[in-house]
Structure formats: C-alpha cells, structure tokens
Scaffold this active site. Structure first.
Site, PDB file in Angstrom:
ATOM      1  N   GLU A  49       0.875  -1.169   0.000  1.00 49.56           N
ATOM      2  CA  GLU A  49       0.000   0.000   0.000  1.00 49.56           C
ATOM      3  C   GLU A  49       0.914   1.222   0.000  1.00 49.56           C
ATOM      4  OE1 GLU A  49      -3.143   1.657   3.156  1.00 49.56           O
ATOM      5  OE2 GLU A  49      -3.117  -0.537   3.022  1.00 49.56           O
ATOM      6  N   ASP A  60      -6.029   9.267   9.122  1.00 42.25           N
ATOM      7  CA  ASP A  60      -4.722   8.810   9.590  1.00 42.25           C
ATOM      8  C   ASP A  60      -4.385   9.345  10.970  1.00 42.25           C
ATOM      9  OD1 ASP A  60      -3.953   7.308   7.274  1.00 42.25           O
ATOM     10  OD2 ASP A  60      -3.763   9.213   6.223  1.00 42.25           O
TER      11      ASP A  60
END
EC number: 4.2.1.20
Length: 264
Positions: A49, A60
């Site tokens: 990824e 995040d």
C-alpha cells in the site's frame, strides 16, 4: 484478474495469509521509497500500500499524518509518485501496488486522467478512505471503462453493521476491515466485538478479508487468524523505517519475519 487478484488466488491455493504494508511515498525521497519497495518484494511482501501524501489526512493517526506532511515538505506530489511508479515497474517490480489517497487529490487531478495514469504506471488498486460508498459512482464508472483499471478496495468498519451485504455485493480484490474506531496507529486495542464483526464480514464476503489499523506484529492478529485472510501494517512500519534510517535491511527483515509468523 489483475496483480492483486492473482496474488490472493495464489495464496488461497497455498493456504497462506496475505501480508500488506503501508509506506508513504516520497519519504524521505522517491529513491528511498523505490529501494524500500524492492526490499519488501525481495522479502516476499504480498501487496504494498503506497500512501499519496495529503495536507489533511483525516483517517490517519499522528504517525502517518507526520509522514505525509514531511513528504509534502520534501516535494512529494501525485505527478511525482506516478513517475516513481512507472520507474519501479520498468525496473521489474512485480508486486501488487495499491494507492491509498484522499478523493480531493483524485478530483483535482481529474478522475479520468487519474485512472489513465494509474493504468499507465501499473497501479493495481485504490483505497479512498474519505469517499463514502454512496458517492463512489463517478469513479466506479470511469474504472469500469477499462479492464486494466485499478480495483477500488472497499473499506468496512465496526459501524458498518447492517450495511455489510450492500458494501460487499460487488467488491473486488480484498475487503479492508478497519479493526477499531478512530484513526490509524493506535495499537492493537481491538474493538470489543471484533470477532463478531469480522465473522459477519467473512460470511458476507466472496473475496479475502484483511484486517488493518493498529497492528504491529503477527501475534496481534493470531487470535483472529481463523477468520481473517491477512493483515495490514501501516503506522508501525512507518515508525520502524524512520527508526532505522530507512534501511532496506530493516524493511526486508520485518516483512520476512512477519510473513513467517503469520503463516506459522
């Protein structure tokens, strides 16, 4: 089948689980990112990824946010990341690569242009955490125009209960199961009803089920290995790379060890 589906089909045939890592592109620079990608491939990574830095990465946690900001300060851009991807493919990288990015980046680049660039540079999948299922129509229509388009990976979370059959009806590649509420990188403090949630996802899914958010070691997912088909490590891998001055050896050792323990 694209690279993601081919790799996952091979793992299923072998009775093995998938290991997926997250790396922020362009941190500390593109050359280092390329070296880390090849180091992981050497160690047998299943899927990589690659995070496209964004100025407001809402899904995040602090580790990946910080990595994103640093990469932007160092000049990372979507165009530069596409160029980097083209170079690693030309240099022989065969592992499946998934871009994780925010829809704002795709929208401003132009959805059709973005998808064409993904095809041109060997991007196999997309994870877009801020794009709700109900708003995926435009990008799905563009992706459907070309069989070489990347796969849009579906995210599900503990609050998806009741919507799981709808979310997974036409899903491809793998299902990304968010293992806890909130942002990435909080450690393996999994949702109290994680087993029930993952069992429901697994029951509804025709494709492999991966678990991410807060995983550091294979031991973190061992209690759930009878349900899941693989694990995704993000924040911990970023911290490990930074602590080891982005050493290729550190990346190789970590991936090889995790894979071995995951499939022990």
């Amino acid at each position: 089948m694209n690279r993601i589906e081919e790799r996952l089909a091979a793992l299923k045939e072998e009775g093995k689980k998938a290991f997926i890592t997250y790396t922020t592109a362009g941190l500390p620079d593109y050359d280092t990112t390329k070296k880390i990608m090849f180091a992981q491939e050497k160690a047998g990574i299943d899927i990589m990824e690659i995070g496209v830095p964004f100025s407001d990465p809402i899904a995040d946690g602090p580790v990946i946010q910080d990595a994103s900001f640093k990469a932007i300060q160092n000049g990372a851009s979507l165009e530069g990341i596409f160029t980097m991807m083209g170079k690693v493919r030309k240099a022989g990288l065969n592992s499946p690569v998934v871009f994780m990015l925010y829809y704002n980046t795709v929208y401003h680049y132009g959805v059709e242009n973005f998808v064409n660039k993904c095809i041109e540079n060997g991007v196999d999948g997309l994870i877009i955490p801020d794009l709700p299922f109900e708003e995926q129509g435009e990008i799905k229509d563009v992706l459907a125009k070309n069989e070489k388009s990347p796969i849009l990976i579906q995210l599900v979370s503990p609050v998806s209960k009741g919507r799981i059959p709808m979310l997974l009806e036409n899903a491809r590649g793998f299902v990304y199961c968010v293992s806890q509420m909130g942002v990435t990188g909080k450690g393996a403090n999994f949702h109290s009803q994680i087993r029930e949630y993952l069992t429901e996802v697994k029951k509804e899914s025709k494709i492999p089920v991966m678990m991410g958010f807060g995983i550091r070691t294979a031991a973190d997912v061992a209690p759930l290995e009878d349900i899941i088909d693989g694990a995704i490590v993000g924040s911990h891998f970023i911290k490990l790379l930074e602590a080891n001055n982005y050493s290729e050896e550190a990346a190789t050792d970590y991936v090889a060890t995790f894979k071995k323990e995951l499939n022990a």
